[in-house]
Design a protein around this motif. Sequence first.
Motif, PDB file in Angstrom:
ATOM      1  N   ALA A   1       0.853  -1.191   0.000  1.00 23.09           N
ATOM      2  CA  ALA A   1       0.000   0.000   0.000  1.00 23.09           C
ATOM      3  C   ALA A   1       0.884   1.235   0.000  1.00 23.09           C
ATOM      4  CB  ALA A   1      -0.920   0.013   1.214  1.00 23.09           C
ATOM      5  N   ASN A   2       0.679   2.102  -0.967  1.00 13.46           N
ATOM      6  CA  ASN A   2       1.406   3.378  -1.026  1.00 13.46           C
ATOM      7  C   ASN A   2       2.924   3.182  -0.911  1.00 13.46           C
ATOM      8  OD1 ASN A   2      -1.117   4.729  -1.110  1.00 13.46           O
ATOM      9  ND2 ASN A   2      -1.258   4.602   1.123  1.00 13.46           N
ATOM     10  N   ASN A   3       3.431   2.237  -1.686  1.00 17.65           N
ATOM     11  CA  ASN A   3       4.868   1.945  -1.737  1.00 17.65           C
ATOM     12  C   ASN A   3       5.420   1.405  -0.420  1.00 17.65           C
ATOM     13  OD1 ASN A   3       5.194   2.845  -4.462  1.00 17.65           O
ATOM     14  ND2 ASN A   3       5.153   4.966  -3.717  1.00 17.65           N
ATOM     15  N   LYS A   4       4.548   0.905   0.430  1.00 17.24           N
ATOM     16  CA  LYS A   4       4.977   0.272   1.674  1.00 17.24           C
ATOM     17  C   LYS A   4       4.595  -1.203   1.641  1.00 17.24           C
ATOM     18  CE  LYS A   4       4.740   4.412   4.599  1.00 17.24           C
ATOM     19  NZ  LYS A   4       6.150   4.426   5.013  1.00 17.24           N
ATOM     20  N   HIS A   5       5.344  -2.000   2.394  1.00 16.61           N
ATOM     21  CA  HIS A   5       5.175  -3.452   2.337  1.00 16.61           C
ATOM     22  C   HIS A   5       5.084  -4.033   3.738  1.00 16.61           C
ATOM     23  CE1 HIS A   5       7.246  -7.518   2.423  1.00 16.61           C
ATOM     24  NE2 HIS A   5       6.217  -7.759   1.641  1.00 16.61           N
ATOM     25  N   THR A   6       4.233  -5.036   3.884  1.00 12.12           N
ATOM     26  CA  THR A   6       4.178  -5.848   5.097  1.00 12.12           C
ATOM     27  C   THR A   6       4.223  -7.313   4.686  1.00 12.12           C
ATOM     28  OG1 THR A   6       2.988  -4.246   6.464  1.00 12.12           O
ATOM     29  CG2 THR A   6       2.702  -6.566   7.020  1.00 12.12           C
ATOM     30  N   GLY A   7       5.165  -8.051   5.271  1.00 15.75           N
ATOM     31  CA  GLY A   7       5.323  -9.464   4.936  1.00 15.75           C
ATOM     32  C   GLY A   7       6.769  -9.887   5.063  1.00 15.75           C
TER      33      GLY A   7
ATOM     34  N   PRO B   1      19.311 -10.804   5.319  1.00 20.61           N
ATOM     35  CA  PRO B   1      20.583 -10.318   4.774  1.00 20.61           C
ATOM     36  C   PRO B   1      21.739 -11.293   4.971  1.00 20.61           C
ATOM     37  CG  PRO B   1      20.021  -9.158   6.798  1.00 20.61           C
ATOM     38  CD  PRO B   1      18.823  -9.973   6.417  1.00 20.61           C
ATOM     39  N   ASN B   2      21.568 -12.243   5.884  1.00 19.57           N
ATOM     40  CA  ASN B   2      22.603 -13.251   6.120  1.00 19.57           C
ATOM     41  C   ASN B   2      22.132 -14.582   5.537  1.00 19.57           C
ATOM     42  OD1 ASN B   2      24.509 -15.059   7.011  1.00 19.57           O
ATOM     43  ND2 ASN B   2      24.186 -14.677   9.192  1.00 19.57           N
ATOM     44  N   PRO B   3      22.672 -14.993   4.403  1.00 18.13           N
ATOM     45  CA  PRO B   3      22.190 -16.222   3.753  1.00 18.13           C
ATOM     46  C   PRO B   3      22.449 -17.487   4.563  1.00 18.13           C
ATOM     47  CG  PRO B   3      24.190 -15.415   2.686  1.00 18.13           C
ATOM     48  CD  PRO B   3      23.768 -14.354   3.655  1.00 18.13           C
ATOM     49  N   ASP B   4      23.354 -17.422   5.538  1.00 27.99           N
ATOM     50  CA  ASP B   4      23.670 -18.601   6.345  1.00 27.99           C
ATOM     51  C   ASP B   4      22.791 -18.716   7.592  1.00 27.99           C
ATOM     52  OD1 ASP B   4      25.764 -19.326   4.616  1.00 27.99           O
ATOM     53  OD2 ASP B   4      27.146 -17.958   5.636  1.00 27.99           O
ATOM     54  N   SER B   5      21.943 -17.727   7.804  1.00 29.56           N
ATOM     55  CA  SER B   5      21.099 -17.720   9.003  1.00 29.56           C
ATOM     56  C   SER B   5      19.814 -18.491   8.753  1.00 29.56           C
ATOM     57  CB  SER B   5      20.767 -16.278   9.396  1.00 29.56           C
ATOM     58  OG  SER B   5      19.792 -16.250  10.415  1.00 29.56           O
ATOM     59  N   ASP B   6      19.262 -19.091   9.824  1.00 29.31           N
ATOM     60  CA  ASP B   6      17.976 -19.776   9.689  1.00 29.31           C
ATOM     61  C   ASP B   6      16.835 -18.908  10.214  1.00 29.31           C
ATOM     62  OD1 ASP B   6      18.526 -19.835  12.359  1.00 29.31           O
ATOM     63  OD2 ASP B   6      18.100 -21.964  12.653  1.00 29.31           O
ATOM     64  N   LEU B   7      17.120 -17.628  10.489  1.00 33.65           N
ATOM     65  CA  LEU B   7      16.071 -16.712  10.918  1.00 33.65           C
ATOM     66  C   LEU B   7      15.256 -16.259   9.710  1.00 33.65           C
ATOM     67  CD1 LEU B   7      18.032 -14.451  13.433  1.00 33.65           C
ATOM     68  CD2 LEU B   7      16.598 -16.432  13.942  1.00 33.65           C
ATOM     69  N   VAL B   8      13.974 -16.082   9.917  1.00 34.49           N
ATOM     70  CA  VAL B   8      13.077 -15.610   8.863  1.00 34.49           C
ATOM     71  C   VAL B   8      12.714 -14.165   9.170  1.00 34.49           C
ATOM     72  CG1 VAL B   8      10.876 -15.969   7.706  1.00 34.49           C
ATOM     73  CG2 VAL B   8      12.164 -17.939   8.548  1.00 34.49           C
ATOM     74  N   TYR B   9      13.087 -13.261   8.284  1.00 32.06           N
ATOM     75  CA  TYR B   9      12.866 -11.835   8.518  1.00 32.06           C
ATOM     76  C   TYR B   9      11.544 -11.372   7.897  1.00 32.06           C
ATOM     77  CZ  TYR B   9      17.448 -10.758  10.485  1.00 32.06           C
ATOM     78  OH  TYR B   9      18.536 -10.677  11.309  1.00 32.06           O
ATOM     79  N   TYR B  10      10.975 -10.349   8.511  1.00 29.00           N
ATOM     80  CA  TYR B  10       9.756  -9.755   7.979  1.00 29.00           C
ATOM     81  C   TYR B  10       9.760  -8.266   8.302  1.00 29.00           C
ATOM     82  CZ  TYR B  10       8.054  -9.692  12.796  1.00 29.00           C
ATOM     83  OH  TYR B  10       7.918  -9.452  14.138  1.00 29.00           O
ATOM     84  N   GLU B  11       8.858  -7.531   7.671  1.00 29.48           N
ATOM     85  CA  GLU B  11       8.697  -6.115   7.979  1.00 29.48           C
ATOM     86  C   GLU B  11       7.216  -5.779   8.026  1.00 29.48           C
ATOM     87  OE1 GLU B  11      10.791  -4.053   4.904  1.00 29.48           O
ATOM     88  OE2 GLU B  11       9.356  -4.562   3.333  1.00 29.48           O
ATOM     89  N   GLU B  12       6.891  -4.714   8.756  1.00 29.27           N
ATOM     90  CA  GLU B  12       5.508  -4.262   8.908  1.00 29.27           C
ATOM     91  C   GLU B  12       5.489  -2.750   8.690  1.00 29.27           C
ATOM     92  OE1 GLU B  12       4.120  -7.455  12.345  1.00 29.27           O
ATOM     93  OE2 GLU B  12       5.372  -5.744  12.911  1.00 29.27           O
ATOM     94  N   ASN B  13       5.567  -2.344   7.444  1.00 30.47           N
ATOM     95  CA  ASN B  13       5.723  -0.926   7.129  1.00 30.47           C
ATOM     96  C   ASN B  13       4.409  -0.209   6.865  1.00 30.47           C
ATOM     97  OD1 ASN B  13       8.513  -0.975   7.410  1.00 30.47           O
ATOM     98  ND2 ASN B  13       8.848  -1.567   5.276  1.00 30.47           N
ATOM     99  N   ILE B  14       3.360  -0.948   6.537  1.00 30.90           N
ATOM    100  CA  ILE B  14       2.053  -0.315   6.356  1.00 30.90           C
ATOM    101  C   ILE B  14       1.509   0.033   7.741  1.00 30.90           C
ATOM    102  CG2 ILE B  14      -0.301  -0.635   5.502  1.00 30.90           C
ATOM    103  CD1 ILE B  14       0.836  -2.686   3.522  1.00 30.90           C
ATOM    104  N   PRO B  15       1.101   1.272   7.971  1.00 27.37           N
ATOM    105  CA  PRO B  15       0.596   1.646   9.303  1.00 27.37           C
ATOM    106  C   PRO B  15      -0.505   0.705   9.783  1.00 27.37           C
ATOM    107  CG  PRO B  15       0.879   3.606   7.955  1.00 27.37           C
ATOM    108  CD  PRO B  15       1.111   2.426   7.046  1.00 27.37           C
TER     109      PRO B  15
END
Length: 613
Positions: free
Chosen positions: A403-409, A414-428
Motif C-alpha cells: 500500500a502506497n509503496n509500503k510493504h508488510t510481509g 541479509p545473512n544467507p547462512d542464518s535460519d532466521l526468517v525476517y519480515y517487515e511491517e511498514n504499512i501503518p
Amino acid sequence: LYLNSDGISVNNEIYTKDEDIIDRAYNKIVYRDFMSYMDILVADNTIKEWKPIPYDWRLPLQSTVDDGIRLEDGKLIDLLEEVQKLAENSNTGKVTIIGHSNGGLLGKVLIDRLKNIGKDNLVDKFIMVATPQVGTPKAVAGLLHGSGLSFPFFLNEKTGRGLAENMSSAYNLLPSKKYFEYAQTPVVEFEEDVKDIYDFREIYGNEIGDKDELDSKDELDKFLTGDEGKRSDPDFDDTDSPNVLNENLLNEANDIHDNLLDKWSAPQGMEVIQIAGWGLDTIAGIKYDDCDIVFCPDKLSNLDRELVFKKDGDATVVIPSAIIMNDGEIYYVNIEKYNTSNDKYNEHANILEIPQLQEFIKNILNNKRDLTNYITTIKPEVTDEDESLRYKMHSPVAVHLYANNKHTGLIENPNPDSDLVYYEENIPNSYYIEFGETKYLGSPKNGNIRVELVGEDTGTFTFEIDEIKGLNVSKTTTFKDVPVIKDMKAYLDISENIGIMEIDWNNDDKIDTTIDLEKSNSTETVSIQLLKEVIKSSHINPILKNHFLNELKVAEKQMKKGKNKNAAKILEILENQIEIFSDKKMFKKLRIGKDEAESLIKIIETVRLNLIK
C-alpha cells in the motif's frame, strides 16, 4: 541462549553490555529516539542524568536484582547500588524508574528490595510502560508452540519453543491468577470436533479462562503441564502438539506473581504511573480444532490451532494487564491513531519511540500531567467507524501486503547462512504473524491495499479475509482449497473487489485465470485449470502425464455442462490411477514417486470433494 531445566544458561559466557540497550533491531527502531530524547532532557536541565539498564531478560527477575547483572569483564551491575548512586547525584535526592514491558516487572522487584533495606524513599516515581503486569496470552502461544517469538524476525518454532520452555522470564509473562479477574475472553478454546483427536472438552469444558470461573488459573496450569500426566512431552520437532511445560519454573512464576508482582503496592510517597498502548490487534487466546485436511490422521500433532485477536492492546500486551493497579495513575496511548496520522508503525516493542509519549513522560518528570496528543485518561473505544481487515492463509503460500509503496510481509534475510526468517511491517497498523503453517496479517481497510500470494510448494491453499467493523466480523471472504505450485502468483486488489483473485500460474507476469467468487463454479473451474499446471510441473513420465491431462480436460468439459458429479467421478478414477502407478511393483519407467503421488492425490481429492459438496 538455551537454558537447562533449572533455568540456568547452558552457555555461562553470555554477558550483558553495560548501558547498551537496543537502539534498533535490523529494520525496527526500538529505543534510539527515546535515548536521544533522554539526553535532551539532561541538556535542558529537566533531569541531571539518566542511565539505561540492560539485563539478561532470560533469567529470573529476583536473581537479576539479588545477584546482579553480569558484564563482559566479569563485573556485576548491582541495581540497588545504581539507584543509590543516581539518588546521590540527583538534585532532589531521588530517582524515577521507567520500566518498559518486562522492565516494569523488574522495577517492581527492585523497589521491593529497596523497601527491604529501607531505601524505597529514594524513588519518587515509577513509570510502567506497556508492562504485562499479570501476564498476556501471547506468552501461551510462545511456550506451547514456539510461535510469536519474533522481533523483527522469526525463530523457527522448534528453536523458539526449545528456548522458551526453560526461560523463567517467559513463564512470568503467562497469565497469572489475577489476570482472570479482568480477562474478557478465554485464553484457550476447544471446538467440538477436537474430541476426534483428543478430548480436551472432557477435561476443561469448552474453554479455559472464563472470568466467571474461579479455577481458570488452575485449569490453565493443568493444561500447560500436560493434563496431570495424561499428555506426554512432544518430540522436539513436533511443535503442533501443545508442549508440556516445566512445572518447577511454572510454580516459581506463580509464586512471584502471587506473593510479589500481583499484590505489589507503591511505598508511601511514591507515585505510580501505568501507561498502556491501545488500538492494535493483540493475541487474546488460542482456539484448537481437529484437522480438516484430507487424509489427516487423528493425532495431537495434527491439531488445528488458531489465534484469537482483540483490538484492545499494543500487539503484545492486552489492556487489562498493563493497568491492573487500582492505586496507580492510568493513561492510554492511542497507537492506532498515532500510526494512522503519522504514517508509522509503532507497537509494543517501540512504543517509547512515539514523540508524544516522550513529551508526556517529560511532563511527569516535571510533576505535571498535561496530556499530549494521543494520550488520554479514558480508554478509547472501538466504534463501527473503525474498519480493518484480517487475513489468514492456510498453506504453503507466502502473503505480502502492499500500500502506497509500503510493504508488510516476509523479506530476504541479509545473512544467507542464518535460519532466521525476517519480515517487515511498514504499512501503518499492519502486522505479520506465523502460527504453525498459518500466516496471519492485518491492515486498515481504507487505502489501496494489494495482496500478493506466492506459492512456496505444491499443494492447496485456503485464504480468508475478515472485514472487521468495530469489534465484529461483518463479512468473511474465503478462497478455499485452491491448488498451488511453487512460484505461482496470485493477486487481490482489496480496494476494488475482495472476491476476485487473479492468478499467474507460471510467474511470467501475465494473468492466466481469475477466480470470481460471485460466479458459480469459478473456484472449481480454476482449480481444475491449476491442477493441470500441477500435473505439467510434476516429474511424471510424459506418456502418463499426457494421459492425466486428457482426463482433466474431460472433467473440465463435464463441469462446463454443469455435471460436477461426473467430473468428480473422473477425478476419483484419476486418483486411483496415480495410486496404481506409484506402486513399487510398477515398471520403473512409469512409476510415480511415493511423495509426489501422495501430494497429487491430496490435491485431487480436495478438488473432487469440493465438486460434490
